[in-house]
Design a protein around this motif. Structure first.
Motif, PDB file in Angstrom:
ATOM      1  N   GLY A 106      16.287  28.030  49.762  1.00 54.51           N
ATOM      2  CA  GLY A 106      16.072  29.203  50.599  1.00 54.51           C
ATOM      3  C   GLY A 106      14.611  29.508  50.860  1.00 54.51           C
ATOM      4  O   GLY A 106      14.295  30.381  51.681  1.00 54.51           O
ATOM      5  N   LEU A 107      13.693  28.800  50.198  1.00 52.71           N
ATOM      6  CA  LEU A 107      12.263  28.946  50.477  1.00 52.71           C
ATOM      7  C   LEU A 107      11.800  28.032  51.605  1.00 52.71           C
ATOM      8  O   LEU A 107      10.678  28.174  52.087  1.00 52.71           O
ATOM      9  CB  LEU A 107      11.433  28.624  49.219  1.00 52.71           C
ATOM     10  N   THR A 108      12.646  27.083  52.003  1.00 50.21           N
ATOM     11  CA  THR A 108      12.253  26.153  53.054  1.00 50.21           C
ATOM     12  C   THR A 108      12.542  26.763  54.420  1.00 50.21           C
ATOM     13  O   THR A 108      13.468  27.561  54.579  1.00 50.21           O
ATOM     14  CB  THR A 108      12.996  24.814  52.922  1.00 50.21           C
ATOM     15  N   GLU A 109      11.754  26.385  55.395  1.00 52.62           N
ATOM     16  CA  GLU A 109      11.870  26.996  56.728  1.00 52.62           C
ATOM     17  C   GLU A 109      13.273  26.865  57.328  1.00 52.62           C
ATOM     18  O   GLU A 109      13.809  27.838  57.858  1.00 52.62           O
ATOM     19  CB  GLU A 109      10.825  26.408  57.672  1.00 52.62           C
ATOM     20  N   PRO A 110      13.930  25.702  57.244  1.00 49.54           N
ATOM     21  CA  PRO A 110      15.247  25.600  57.867  1.00 49.54           C
ATOM     22  C   PRO A 110      16.306  26.506  57.242  1.00 49.54           C
ATOM     23  O   PRO A 110      17.276  26.864  57.902  1.00 49.54           O
ATOM     24  CB  PRO A 110      15.627  24.126  57.681  1.00 49.54           C
ATOM     25  N   PHE A 111      16.141  26.884  55.966  1.00 51.23           N
ATOM     26  CA  PHE A 111      17.166  27.667  55.273  1.00 51.23           C
ATOM     27  C   PHE A 111      16.687  29.051  54.860  1.00 51.23           C
ATOM     28  O   PHE A 111      17.389  29.772  54.160  1.00 51.23           O
ATOM     29  CB  PHE A 111      17.684  26.885  54.058  1.00 51.23           C
ATOM     30  N   ASP A 112      15.515  29.434  55.322  1.00 44.98           N
ATOM     31  CA  ASP A 112      14.986  30.761  55.030  1.00 44.98           C
ATOM     32  C   ASP A 112      15.793  31.810  55.797  1.00 44.98           C
ATOM     33  O   ASP A 112      16.197  31.580  56.933  1.00 44.98           O
ATOM     34  CB  ASP A 112      13.513  30.818  55.439  1.00 44.98           C
ATOM     35  N   SER A 113      16.016  32.947  55.169  1.00 47.39           N
ATOM     36  CA  SER A 113      16.668  34.079  55.828  1.00 47.39           C
ATOM     37  C   SER A 113      15.648  35.202  55.973  1.00 47.39           C
ATOM     38  O   SER A 113      14.892  35.481  55.033  1.00 47.39           O
ATOM     39  CB  SER A 113      17.852  34.581  54.992  1.00 47.39           C
ATOM     40  N   HIS A 114      15.646  35.842  57.103  1.00 48.47           N
ATOM     41  CA  HIS A 114      14.727  36.968  57.293  1.00 48.47           C
ATOM     42  C   HIS A 114      15.277  38.249  56.682  1.00 48.47           C
ATOM     43  O   HIS A 114      14.580  39.260  56.649  1.00 48.47           O
ATOM     44  CB  HIS A 114      14.410  37.151  58.774  1.00 48.47           C
ATOM     45  N   HIS A 115      16.500  38.221  56.190  1.00 51.98           N
ATOM     46  CA  HIS A 115      17.114  39.426  55.635  1.00 51.98           C
ATOM     47  C   HIS A 115      17.494  39.271  54.162  1.00 51.98           C
ATOM     48  O   HIS A 115      17.332  40.209  53.390  1.00 51.98           O
ATOM     49  CB  HIS A 115      18.356  39.813  56.453  1.00 51.98           C
ATOM     50  N   LEU A 116      17.991  38.111  53.787  1.00 52.66           N
ATOM     51  CA  LEU A 116      18.461  37.909  52.414  1.00 52.66           C
ATOM     52  C   LEU A 116      17.351  37.385  51.521  1.00 52.66           C
ATOM     53  O   LEU A 116      16.515  36.592  51.967  1.00 52.66           O
ATOM     54  CB  LEU A 116      19.606  36.886  52.393  1.00 52.66           C
TER      55      LEU A 116
END
Length: 196
Positions: free
Chosen positions: A60-70
């Motif tokens: 979740g720290l990588t750009e493709p799997f980053d969330s702007h909310h979670l």
């Protein structure tokens, strides 16, 4: 030694594709520290489950799997669940992978209640902030750090956490930044070890 199953091979492929070299080595080391710690203390754990969770715990720290909310660990948990089900795991087993990833950023879990979450918490807090140093004697670090060097992991990881904290201040990453994770990262004994 790492577990060899089709799912662990797939997890390594995903990790290799999406992580930087420093984050990839961190995730592999997290599994190896966790397994070593658990084995030395007689903690029974599901090796395949721990490996998959360790390899994907920072996705979740990588750009493709980053969330702007979670928070990143929740986004990573969702990705891990999807990955695990697509790999053929039943939903309840996939949910365990997600739970371990979420738990690694939260309060300590006892090994009796949840051995895999406990082991990933110990290993990742050792990796990032130098906690539990007494559990990992200096002579046991040399081979692992030679095989999977840090490659500037501390600075890269701090930048990730600072970015998470700026966008998601109420997340566990935000709390870590507010409580001076920068100093803990800078003084981690792993970064002063000769093999790094």
């Amino acid at each position: 030694m790492t577990p060899e199953t089709p799912t662990t091979a797939a997890a390594l492929s995903v990790a290799t594709r999406y992580y930087s070299p420093a984050l990839l080595n961190h995730c592999v080391r997290s599994y190896l520290w966790a397994a070593t710690y658990g084995t030395a203390r007689g903690i029974a754990f599901d090796d395949e489950l721990l490996y998959v969770a360790a390899l994907l715990h920072d996705i979740g720290l990588t750009e493709p799997f980053d969330s702007h909310h979670l928070p990143f660990e929740e986004a990573g948990g969702h990705m891990a669940w999807t990955f695990a089900v697509a790999s053929g795991w039943p939903p309840h087993r996939a949910a365990r992978a997600a739970e371990i990833i979420v738990q690694h950023m939260h309060s300590d879990v006892s090994p009796a209640a949840d051995p895999e979450s406990h082991l990933l918490q110990v290993a990742s807090s050792w990796e990032v902030a130098g906690r539990h140093a007494d559990a990992f004697p200096p002579d046991s670090r040399t081979d692992l750090l030679a095989r999977y060097p840090r490659l500037g992991f501390g600075a890269e990881f701090l930048a990730c956490f600072q970015d998470q904290a700026a966008r998601k201040p109420d997340s566990p990453a935000g709390a870590s930044v507010r409580t001076d994770v920068a100093t803990r990262i800078a003084t981690n004994p792993l970064d002063s070890h000769p093999a790094t």
